[in-house]
Design an enzyme around this catalytic site. Sequence first.
Site, PDB file in Angstrom:
ATOM      1  N   GLY A  71       0.409  -1.678   0.155  1.00  0.00           N
ATOM      2  CA  GLY A  71      -0.270   0.036   0.338  1.00  0.00           C
ATOM      3  C   GLY A  71       0.757   1.340  -0.032  1.00  0.00           C
ATOM      4  O   GLY A  71       0.783   2.147  -0.434  1.00  0.00           O
ATOM      5  N   ASN A 152      -7.108   4.802   9.719  1.00  0.00           N
ATOM      6  CA  ASN A 152      -5.856   3.430  10.828  1.00  0.00           C
ATOM      7  C   ASN A 152      -6.004   3.900  11.656  1.00  0.00           C
ATOM      8  O   ASN A 152      -6.398   2.461  11.588  1.00  0.00           O
ATOM      9  CB  ASN A 152      -4.335   3.348   9.910  1.00  0.00           C
ATOM     10  N   GLN A 180      -7.219   1.076   4.436  1.00  0.00           N
ATOM     11  CA  GLN A 180      -7.762   0.933   5.525  1.00  0.00           C
ATOM     12  C   GLN A 180      -9.424   1.039   4.940  1.00  0.00           C
ATOM     13  O   GLN A 180     -10.767  -0.126   5.930  1.00  0.00           O
ATOM     14  CB  GLN A 180      -7.810   1.431   7.156  1.00  0.00           C
ATOM     15  N   SER A 200      -3.911  -1.933  -0.134  1.00  0.00           N
ATOM     16  CA  SER A 200      -3.249  -3.560   0.240  1.00  0.00           C
ATOM     17  C   SER A 200      -3.643  -5.063   0.422  1.00  0.00           C
ATOM     18  O   SER A 200      -5.050  -4.922   0.940  1.00  0.00           O
ATOM     19  CB  SER A 200      -2.255  -2.280   1.488  1.00  0.00           C
ATOM     20  N   THR A 238       9.109  -7.650 -11.491  1.00  0.00           N
ATOM     21  CA  THR A 238       8.439  -8.782 -11.857  1.00  0.00           C
ATOM     22  C   THR A 238       7.640  -8.747 -10.938  1.00  0.00           C
ATOM     23  O   THR A 238       7.305  -8.860  -9.669  1.00  0.00           O
ATOM     24  CB  THR A 238       9.734 -10.127 -12.306  1.00  0.00           C
ATOM     25  N   CYS A 326       3.453   1.299  12.490  1.00  0.00           N
ATOM     26  CA  CYS A 326       5.041   2.271  11.664  1.00  0.00           C
ATOM     27  C   CYS A 326       5.165   3.623  12.981  1.00  0.00           C
ATOM     28  O   CYS A 326       6.819   3.722  13.130  1.00  0.00           O
ATOM     29  CB  CYS A 326       4.241   3.172  10.723  1.00  0.00           C
TER      30      CYS A 326
END
Length: 383
Positions: A71, A152, A180, A200, A238, A326
Amino acid sequence: MRRIYFDHNATTPVHPEALKAMLPFLGATYGNPSSIHFLGREARAALDDARERVAKLLGAKPGEIVFTGSGTEADNHAIAGAVGALKGEVGHIVTSPVEHHAVLHTCEHLRQHGGVDVTVLPVNGDGVVNPDDVRRAIRDDTALVSVMWANNETGALQPVREIGAICRERGVLFHTDAVQAFGKVPVSVSDVPVDLLSISGHKVYGPKGVGALWIRPRVKIESLLHGGSHENDRRAGTENVAGIVGFVRAAEITTSRVETEDVRLRALTERLWQGLSTRIERVRRNGPADRRVANTLNVSFAGCKSDALLMSLDLEGIAVSSGSACAVGSLKPSGVLLAMGLGEELANAAVRFSLGAATTEADVDAVVEAMPAIVARLRSFAA
Ligand code: PLP
């Protein structure tokens, strides 16, 4: 010891069906989707299928989806990409103080290193942006407005429809971080005037390390990653085929249950709030009681410190968070709560309870049972 997980806004367990869908791509079906041989074609077919399916969930077209590594990457791509498309002209971004760091730090980076001007809007006591403030903030050189769909830390829903309409009227790109919101409320790009939208995997019972950015057709944004021509030349690297397949399967299951889960989780978070607020004095509910995603309850326990509350709950097998995952490890109070007008003391006394698919009434009751003694003990130390 019983384990109770009330930290679903940090991450969710992978749904068994998502895991099952992923396994072949971690085993025998290991081809690179860019290879033209049969193994590559198998991987390519799975990737195309996943793209079609996630586009359908969002009310979009497959070609509009760029799979990303998180995300965070989707947010960075949207914002830095919109600024990059200005081709060096000095630009202006409008955002809010309650955004995830993936948005706020990207804006700050562009301000410091890209000469971009950033306006951070005010929010009200519930952490909600006033669309009129967005209207006032937009200037002739505004490249992008970025305001999240759901917060969040508090679960607050932003008026994305109104903000999007203003952006459209003014010809400004609108990005929303729906990380969220997706899987918790209906999220469709055909209903809301938005140009860029981030989601995400690991917030919707999919794996970590995979996300997606939806880009409205004809919106010009620069790539963040340069290299091969993957993802329609928009994101080199990739593709994480197993992760993408798991993400999309999980997203299908989670979005199919939005309405029933909304009712169930709203009742559970209300039960939690009722239990806590009747048994414990000097508690404050942070964020809106109604206009929120149903699984999230943020409460300040005056006279306690968030980290001490977290550790005490952890010792009892209860996993919660103090806000943005975080920010853990730093003792700074939550910027979201400060922006909502809480003083440092109450902002530093907050716990985020985020419930999920496996949460039961018994889990809620166990937390309500455990909390009063923890709070009383911590308050007695502080006294
Ligand atoms: N945006 C919001 C609102 C989030 O809550 C998070 C994760 O906590 C992110 C972005 C980042 O997503 P990811 O963990 O996939 O990088």
